[in-house]
Enzyme design. Sequence first.
Site, mmCIF file in Angstrom:
data_model
loop_
_atom_site.group_PDB
_atom_site.id
_atom_site.type_symbol
_atom_site.label_atom_id
_atom_site.label_comp_id
_atom_site.label_asym_id
_atom_site.label_seq_id
_atom_site.Cartn_x
_atom_site.Cartn_y
_atom_site.Cartn_z
ATOM 1 N N ARG A 18 40.468 43.594 43.883
ATOM 2 C CA ARG A 18 40.532 42.154 44.057
ATOM 3 C C ARG A 18 39.313 41.523 43.406
ATOM 4 O O ARG A 18 38.201 42.047 43.511
ATOM 5 C CB ARG A 18 40.581 41.770 45.548
ATOM 6 C CG ARG A 18 41.930 42.005 46.211
ATOM 7 C CD ARG A 18 43.030 41.097 45.662
ATOM 8 N NE ARG A 18 44.300 41.258 46.351
ATOM 9 C CZ ARG A 18 45.319 42.022 45.933
ATOM 10 N NH1 ARG A 18 45.215 42.700 44.802
ATOM 11 N NH2 ARG A 18 46.437 42.083 46.632
ATOM 12 N N GLU B 72 42.062 33.865 40.732
ATOM 13 C CA GLU B 72 43.122 33.968 39.729
ATOM 14 C C GLU B 72 44.346 33.142 40.146
ATOM 15 O O GLU B 72 44.609 33.010 41.333
ATOM 16 C CB GLU B 72 43.504 35.449 39.503
ATOM 17 C CG GLU B 72 44.035 36.159 40.740
ATOM 18 C CD GLU B 72 44.327 37.643 40.469
ATOM 19 O OE1 GLU B 72 43.420 38.374 40.033
ATOM 20 O OE2 GLU B 72 45.477 38.043 40.687
ATOM 21 N N HIS C 236 46.267 40.936 35.950
ATOM 22 C CA HIS C 236 46.751 41.489 37.219
ATOM 23 C C HIS C 236 48.124 42.161 37.049
ATOM 24 O O HIS C 236 49.119 41.758 37.653
ATOM 25 C CB HIS C 236 46.823 40.399 38.309
ATOM 26 C CG HIS C 236 46.832 40.957 39.700
ATOM 27 N ND1 HIS C 236 46.350 40.253 40.787
ATOM 28 C CD2 HIS C 236 47.270 42.137 40.198
ATOM 29 C CE1 HIS C 236 46.494 40.984 41.886
ATOM 30 N NE2 HIS C 236 47.048 42.128 41.552
HETATM 31 C C1 DGY Z 1 48.996 44.387 45.522
HETATM 32 O O1 DGY Z 1 50.036 44.927 45.861
HETATM 33 O O2 DGY Z 1 48.079 44.161 46.326
HETATM 34 C C2 DGY Z 1 48.894 43.966 44.093
HETATM 35 O O3 DGY Z 1 47.593 43.692 43.724
HETATM 36 C C3 DGY Z 1 49.791 42.770 43.845
HETATM 37 O O4 DGY Z 1 49.345 41.713 44.619
#
Ligand code: DGY
Length: 321
Positions: A240, A269, A287
């Site tokens: 993250r 983001e 991402h």
């Molecule tokens: C997750 O599954 O946490 C991915 O980063 C998509 O949000």
Amino acid sequence: MSDRPVLFVTRKLPDAVETRATRDYDAKLNIDDSQYDAPALISNSAEADAILTCSTEKFTADIINQLSARVRAIATFSVGYEHIDIDAAKARGIIVTNTPDVLTSATADVAMLCLLGAARRQQESTALLRADQWGRWDATSLLGAHVTGKRLAILGMGRIGRAVAKRARAFDMEIHYSNRSRLAPELEQGALFYKNPDDMLPSAEFLSINCPSTPETHHFLNTDRISKLPDGAVVVNTARGDIIDDEALIAAAKSGKVSGVGLDVYEGEPAFNKGYLDLPNAFLLPHIGSATVDTRDAMGFRALDNLDAFFSGATAPDTLT
Ligand code: DGY
């Protein structure tokens, strides 16, 4: 009138997932992938028994407290669940589930992609070709960080961290890790454990961030901690964005303290810090960690498995509350 539970789906999901959701639920799909703000999330869930959401929708305590009393479950199409106030859901008797396991390998693949892309200056190299500026081969240009035999420090040795370690071992990297608790020897596989992540940083020729976003990990990688990294370290984040202090990392990548940055996730983001775009040594992805057809289908099916279990009266396997 249908006696199937009403399921409010906040985002457009893969066809196979929507087909199954429609078959088994009175599903309110988001066909055109409209962006729902807080009032829209609340009003759309008025008739819902459950919500199937993604990490893009924030279910704060304030929003959860305004959901209709009918809502009994929130299933997130993600492994991360920092966007949902679990305590607030619990207080209202709403169960929350996530989708662990099914995205581990795809995300670990992207961590290696970021690691290699940052180490070997992929974005600069490809930019030369795209601009038709490739000159003669030469012995001194585009020299990157050597990967084989180097130390990879992994922050967060859960499923994804361990899958990154597995891949990195195939590159003969030496694995160091920090985690809330030490792993059992069969999971650790010789990796060196640091209780305090700060103690690991001087060993981190490569640093891969694979821990969840929590108040404790917010801006973990700041100026002070970057100063503890070896000169020329490569930093990778597929977890993250808010775990990194962007200004600190951008300054370090400019000064050369950090020789490469590989990022798939960003604080705030999709409105990420545009300073990254000025860095030739940044390998940047939007991402896409879990973005394979197989994985996205599996994530949706896992979310629906959880809801199916809950509505059949069982405990949903991935219950977080
Ligand atoms: C997750 O599954 O946490 C991915 O980063 C998509 O949000």
